[in-house]
Design an enzyme around this catalytic site. Structure first.
Site, PDB file in Angstrom:
ATOM      1  CG  ASP A 200       0.425  -8.298  -0.386  1.00 44.22           C
ATOM      2  OD1 ASP A 200       0.343  -7.077  -0.244  1.00 44.22           O
ATOM      3  OD2 ASP A 200      -0.287  -9.116   0.242  1.00 44.22           O
ATOM      4  CD  GLU A 224       2.839  -4.626   2.111  1.00 39.08           C
ATOM      5  OE1 GLU A 224       2.045  -3.865   2.662  1.00 39.08           O
ATOM      6  OE2 GLU A 224       2.615  -5.856   1.987  1.00 39.08           O
TER       7      GLU A 224
HETATM    8  C1  ABC Z   1      -9.912  -4.751   4.598  1.00 37.51           C
HETATM    9  C2  ABC Z   1     -10.861  -3.566   4.452  1.00 37.51           C
HETATM   10  C3  ABC Z   1     -10.427  -2.380   5.277  1.00 37.51           C
HETATM   11  C4  ABC Z   1     -10.273  -2.806   6.721  1.00 37.51           C
HETATM   12  C5  ABC Z   1      -9.320  -3.994   6.802  1.00 37.51           C
HETATM   13  C6  ABC Z   1      -9.182  -4.495   8.217  1.00 37.51           C
HETATM   14  O1  ABC Z   1      -9.806  -5.049   5.970  1.00 37.51           O
HETATM   15  O2  ABC Z   1     -10.916  -3.185   3.090  1.00 37.51           O
HETATM   16  O3  ABC Z   1     -11.367  -1.341   5.188  1.00 37.51           O
HETATM   17  O4  ABC Z   1      -9.720  -1.725   7.437  1.00 37.51           O
HETATM   18  C7  ABC Z   1      -6.052  -6.116   1.238  1.00 37.51           C
HETATM   19  C8  ABC Z   1      -6.957  -4.976   0.800  1.00 37.51           C
HETATM   20  C9  ABC Z   1      -7.527  -4.243   2.016  1.00 37.51           C
HETATM   21  C10 ABC Z   1      -8.183  -5.215   2.986  1.00 37.51           C
HETATM   22  C11 ABC Z   1      -7.124  -6.271   3.355  1.00 37.51           C
HETATM   23  C12 ABC Z   1      -7.611  -7.261   4.387  1.00 37.51           C
HETATM   24  O5  ABC Z   1      -6.728  -6.954   2.162  1.00 37.51           O
HETATM   25  O6  ABC Z   1      -6.182  -4.079   0.015  1.00 37.51           O
HETATM   26  O7  ABC Z   1      -8.468  -3.287   1.584  1.00 37.51           O
HETATM   27  O8  ABC Z   1      -8.607  -4.470   4.120  1.00 37.51           O
HETATM   28  O9  ABC Z   1      -8.290  -8.289   3.845  1.00 37.51           O
HETATM   29  C13 ABC Z   1      -0.737  -5.656   2.071  1.00 37.51           C
HETATM   30  C14 ABC Z   1      -1.375  -4.899   0.897  1.00 37.51           C
HETATM   31  C15 ABC Z   1      -2.814  -4.569   1.230  1.00 37.51           C
HETATM   32  C16 ABC Z   1      -3.594  -5.871   1.292  1.00 37.51           C
HETATM   33  C17 ABC Z   1      -2.904  -6.904   2.068  1.00 37.51           C
HETATM   34  C18 ABC Z   1      -3.611  -8.157   2.312  1.00 37.51           C
HETATM   35  C19 ABC Z   1      -1.583  -6.815   2.417  1.00 37.51           C
HETATM   36  O10 ABC Z   1      -0.601  -3.794   0.574  1.00 37.51           O
HETATM   37  O11 ABC Z   1      -3.433  -3.715   0.295  1.00 37.51           O
HETATM   38  O12 ABC Z   1      -4.898  -5.559   1.869  1.00 37.51           O
HETATM   39  O13 ABC Z   1      -3.441  -8.895   1.105  1.00 37.51           O
HETATM   40  C20 ABC Z   1      -0.038  -5.403   7.495  1.00 37.51           C
HETATM   41  C21 ABC Z   1       0.800  -6.252   6.555  1.00 37.51           C
HETATM   42  C22 ABC Z   1       0.907  -5.650   5.166  1.00 37.51           C
HETATM   43  C23 ABC Z   1      -0.490  -5.333   4.602  1.00 37.51           C
HETATM   44  C24 ABC Z   1      -1.158  -4.373   5.594  1.00 37.51           C
HETATM   45  C25 ABC Z   1      -2.548  -3.974   5.120  1.00 37.51           C
HETATM   46  O14 ABC Z   1      -1.251  -5.017   6.869  1.00 37.51           O
HETATM   47  O15 ABC Z   1       2.089  -6.433   7.099  1.00 37.51           O
HETATM   48  O16 ABC Z   1       1.547  -6.581   4.329  1.00 37.51           O
HETATM   49  N1  ABC Z   1      -0.453  -4.781   3.228  1.00 37.51           N
HETATM   50  C26 ABC Z   1       1.875  -2.477  11.526  1.00 37.51           C
HETATM   51  C27 ABC Z   1       2.393  -3.865  11.213  1.00 37.51           C
HETATM   52  C28 ABC Z   1       2.265  -4.146   9.716  1.00 37.51           C
HETATM   53  C29 ABC Z   1       0.812  -3.993   9.297  1.00 37.51           C
HETATM   54  C30 ABC Z   1       0.388  -2.561   9.620  1.00 37.51           C
HETATM   55  C31 ABC Z   1      -1.052  -2.288   9.209  1.00 37.51           C
HETATM   56  O17 ABC Z   1       0.549  -2.332  11.026  1.00 37.51           O
HETATM   57  O18 ABC Z   1       3.752  -3.973  11.614  1.00 37.51           O
HETATM   58  O19 ABC Z   1       2.695  -5.455   9.437  1.00 37.51           O
HETATM   59  O20 ABC Z   1       0.704  -4.230   7.887  1.00 37.51           O
HETATM   60  O21 ABC Z   1      -1.900  -3.130   9.894  1.00 37.51           O
HETATM   61  C32 ABC Z   1       5.067   1.784  11.829  1.00 37.51           C
HETATM   62  C33 ABC Z   1       5.503   0.488  12.452  1.00 37.51           C
HETATM   63  C34 ABC Z   1       4.854  -0.660  11.684  1.00 37.51           C
HETATM   64  C35 ABC Z   1       3.335  -0.496  11.700  1.00 37.51           C
HETATM   65  C36 ABC Z   1       2.994   0.874  11.137  1.00 37.51           C
HETATM   66  C37 ABC Z   1       1.479   1.087  11.084  1.00 37.51           C
HETATM   67  O22 ABC Z   1       3.638   1.896  11.876  1.00 37.51           O
HETATM   68  O23 ABC Z   1       6.932   0.356  12.386  1.00 37.51           O
HETATM   69  O24 ABC Z   1       5.207  -1.905  12.267  1.00 37.51           O
HETATM   70  O25 ABC Z   1       2.748  -1.520  10.873  1.00 37.51           O
HETATM   71  O26 ABC Z   1       5.655   2.865  12.505  1.00 37.51           O
END
Ligand code: ABC
Ligand code: CA
Length: 474
Positions: A200, A224
Site C-alpha cells: 500500500d 500501489e
Molecule cells: C475513507 C472513507 C471514504 C472517504 C475517505 C476520505 O476516507 O472510507 O469514504 O472518501 C483506506 C480505506 C478507505 C478510507 C481510507 C482513508 O483508508 O480503504 O476506505 O477512506 O482512511 C490506498 C488504499 C486505500 C486505503 C489507503 C489508506 C491507501 O488502496 O484503500 O484507504 O490506507 C491516495 C494514496 C493511495 C491511497 C488512496 C486512497 O489515496 O496515494 O495510496 N490508496 C491523486 C493522488 C493519489 C491519491 C488519489 C486519491 O488522488 O496523486 O496519491 O491516492 O486521493 C490521476 C493522477 C493521480 C490522481 C488520480 C486521482 O488521477 O495522475 O495523481 O491521484 O490522473
C-alpha cells in the site's frame, strides 16, 4: 514465490469483509454504513471453488493485521487499512490458524496467497500507546496534511487522510523504525506462508526504503503507486518487483468510459511508454480495470458491449491480470464505500452471468497462450496501427489477437490486418474464443473481419487451441 512464478498467474482481488462468511450465512450489508459485514478467512476458504472455477490461481486479500476503528468518525476498519498492531491479526477476519488454513488450502489447490500490507501510516487515536509497536508521537512525522502532490517530500512526510480521520505518517527516516518494519515483513511472510504482497501507499515512503523491504519479504511484491503518469511510476519499478498498472488503468478508463469521445489510441501510447520505462518492462505489472478505491465500471457505463471490451483488457495486456471481486457478477457500486458490496448477496451465482462466463474464457485463453507459446510471457503486446483508430484497437500478443472497440452495442466495425503485420500464414483458420466463430485469413495472410454489436473479439489460430482444452472444442 518469485516474480517469474507470479507472471503465469491471474489474481482475484477480495475485500475480506465483503466476500463470504465461514458459516455460509448472508447477512445484509449496507456499504454506506462503513461497518463490518462479517466476511472472513474461513469464508474465503469455503468459496475457493467459485474462484478457481473462473480460472484464477491466486487471490489478493485485505490487510490482515489488527485494526483500530476511526476515533472521531465512528467508521469501522472493515477494509483493514487502519493498523493498530502489526504483530497481531484482525480478529474480525479470524484467528491466526484460520489465516494459516487459508494459505495451506490455497497451496493444496496450487493457488497463491497475496496479502495487502501497509507501512506508511496508522490512524490517529486519542491514546498513541494503543498503536503498536510504534506507541508514541515521536515515531511519526510531525503533523501536516499532504497539500502539494508535486512536492515529493510533502507526499512522503506529510499525512494522508483528513481532520476527521488523520493517518499518522510513520517516520520511515528513523533506522530503528525501519528495522522493525523489515523484520516484521519477513516474519509475517514466513508465519503465514504468504506468496506475494500488495504494498500500500508506496509513493508515500522514500524510494530507497523499498529494496530492503522487498528483499526482507523474499516474495513477489507489487506496489500501489497511485498516479496516471508513467514517468512518475517508473522509478518505483526499481525497488519492488512490480507496480499496479495505474497509468494504463486511467488510459483505459478515458478510452472506454468517456462515451464516444474516448480515444483508444491513448491506451497504446501509455502502454508503449511504460514498456520503455519500467525496469524489466511491463511483464509483471498488476493489470486491472477495477479495484476497491475507484468506482466500478458499471457505475458509469451501462452498455454491456463496452463493459465486455473493458473486462478483456487485463487478460490481453502484458503483466498479471487482476480482477476485483464482484466484477464477474456485474456489480455497479460507485465511489468508496459503495464499490465494496457484499458478494454473498449475489448468491455466488454462476449461471446466466455473461461476464463471469467471459472471464472464464479469458483466463483459459491466457493459460492456453502461455502453454502454446513459450515466449508469450516475455513478449510485449504490440498494436496494429492499420487496424487501430479512434474507436478501435487491435492488440497482438501471439497467439492472441484482441480486437477491442468502444463503439458500443449499436456499432459495427471492419478490421483489416495487412499481411505486412506478419501475424498469420495464408488461409489460416482463426477462432474467436469468446464466441467460437471462425474466420480464415486471405491467401496473402492478411485478415479481414467484421465485429458487430460493438463486441470484443479474442482470436487464436485454430492450431494453437488444444484438442483437450476447454476452449471451443472441435
Ligand atoms: C475513507 C472513507 C471514504 C472517504 C475517505 C476520505 O476516507 O472510507 O469514504 O472518501 C483506506 C480505506 C478507505 C478510507 C481510507 C482513508 O483508508 O480503504 O476506505 O477512506 O482512511 C490506498 C488504499 C486505500 C486505503 C489507503 C489508506 C491507501 O488502496 O484503500 O484507504 O490506507 C491516495 C494514496 C493511495 C491511497 C488512496 C486512497 O489515496 O496515494 O495510496 N490508496 C491523486 C493522488 C493519489 C491519491 C488519489 C486519491 O488522488 O496523486 O496519491 O491516492 O486521493 C490521476 C493522477 C493521480 C490522481 C488520480 C486521482 O488521477 O495522475 O495523481 O491521484 O490522473
Ligand atoms: Ca510517509
Amino acid at each position: 514465490a518469485s516474480a517469474d512464478e507470479w507472471m503465469k498467474r491471474s489474481i482475484y482481488q477480495i475485500v475480506t469483509d465483503r466476500f463470504a462468511l465461514g458459516n455460509g450465512s448472508s447477512p445484509s450489508c449496507d456499504t454506506s454504513e462503513k461497518k463490518y459485514c462479517g466476511g472472513n478467512w474461513q469464508g474465503i476458504i469455503s468459496k475457493l471453488d467459485y474462484i478457481q472455477s473462473m480460472g484464477f490461481d491466486a487471490i489478493w486479500i485485505s490487510p490482515v493485521v489488527e485494526n483500530i476503528d476511526g476515533a472521531m468518525s465512528g467508521d469501522k476498519a472493515y477494509h483493514g487499512y487502519w493498523t493498530q498492531n502489526i504483530n497481531s491479526l484482525n480478529s474480525n477476519f479470524g484467528l491466526p490458524d484460520d489465516l494459516r488454513s487459508l494459505s495451506s488450502t490455497l497451496h493444496d489447490r496450487g493457488m497463491y496467497l497475496m496479502v495487502d500490507i501497509v507501512v506508511n501510516h496508522q490512524p490517529q487515536t486519542f491514546d498513541y500507546s494503543l498503536l503498536q509497536p510504534f506507541g508514541g508521537a515521536d515515531c511519526f512525522h510531525s503533523e501536516c496534511f499532504i497539500s502539494d502532490y508535486n512536492n515529493q517530500t510533502n507526499v512522503e512526510q506529510c499525512w494522508l487522510g483528513y481532520s476527521g480521520l488523520p493517518l499518522l505518517d510513520l517516520d520511515t527516516e528513523n533506522s530503528t523504525t525501519v528495522d522493525i518494519m523489515y523484520n516484521w515483513i519477513k516474519n509475517l511472510v514466513l508465519d503465514y506462508s504468504i506468496d506475494g504482497l500488495r504494498v500500500d501507499t508506496v509513493k508515500h515512503v522514500r524510494k530507497d526504503f523499498w529494496p530492503e523491504f522487498a528483499s526482507s519479504a523474499g516474495v513477489y511484491t507489487v506496489g500501489e503507486v497511485l498516479t496516471g503518469e508513467v514517468g512518475y511510476a517508473a522509478p518505483y519499478t526499481e525497488g519492488l518487483d512490480s507496480i499496479l498498472d495505474y497509468p494504463t488503468y486511467f488510459a483505459v478508463h478515458k478510452a472506454f468510459t468517456n462515451g464516444v469521445s474516448g480515444n483508444m489510441a491513448i491506451i497504446a501510447e501509455i502502454v508503449t511508454e511504460a514498456q520503455n520505462q519500467y525496469n524489466y518492462g511491463t511483464f509483471n505489472v498488476g493489470s486491472f480495470v477495477e479495484n476497491h478505491d475507484n468506482p466500478r465500471i458499471q457505475s458509469t457505463v451501462s452498455d454491456q458491449s463496452i463493459v465486455k471490451n473493458v473486462i478483456t483488457w487485463p487478460f490481453i495486456n502484458d503483466g498479471i491480470p487482476i480482477l476485483y471481486y464482484g466484477q464477474e457478477q456485474g456489480y455497479q457500486g460507485g465511489n468508496d464505500p459503495a464499490n465494496r458490496e457484499a458478494l454473498w448477496l449475489s448468491g455466488f451465482d454462476e449461471e446466466d452471468k455473461p461476464l463471469l462466463a467471459q472471464i472464464r474464457i479469458l483466463n483459459a485463453a491466457r493459460k492456453q497462450a502461455i502453454s502454446y507459446n513459450p515466449s508469450f510471457l516475455n513478449n510485449r503486446v504490440t498494436f496494429i496501427p492499420q487496424a487501430s483508430a479512434n474507436s478501435t484497437l487491435a492488440i497482438s500478443k501471439p497467439p492472441l489477437l484482441a480486437l477491442l472497440t468502444n463503439g458500443g452495442s449499436s456499432s459495427t466495425e471492419s478490421w483489416s490486418i495487412p499481411s505486412s503485420a506478419g501475424l498469420y500464414n495464408a488461409n489460416e483458420t482463426l477462432v474467436d474464443v469468446l464466441t467460437c466463430d471462425t474466420v480464415i485469413t486471405g491467401s496473402d495472410g492478411s485478415l479481414s473481419v467484421t465485429t458487430s454489436q460493438g463486441l470484443p473479439k479474442v482470436l487464436m489460430p485454430a492450431k494453437s487451441l488444444s484438442a483437450t482444452g476447454s476452449l471451443c472444442r472441435a
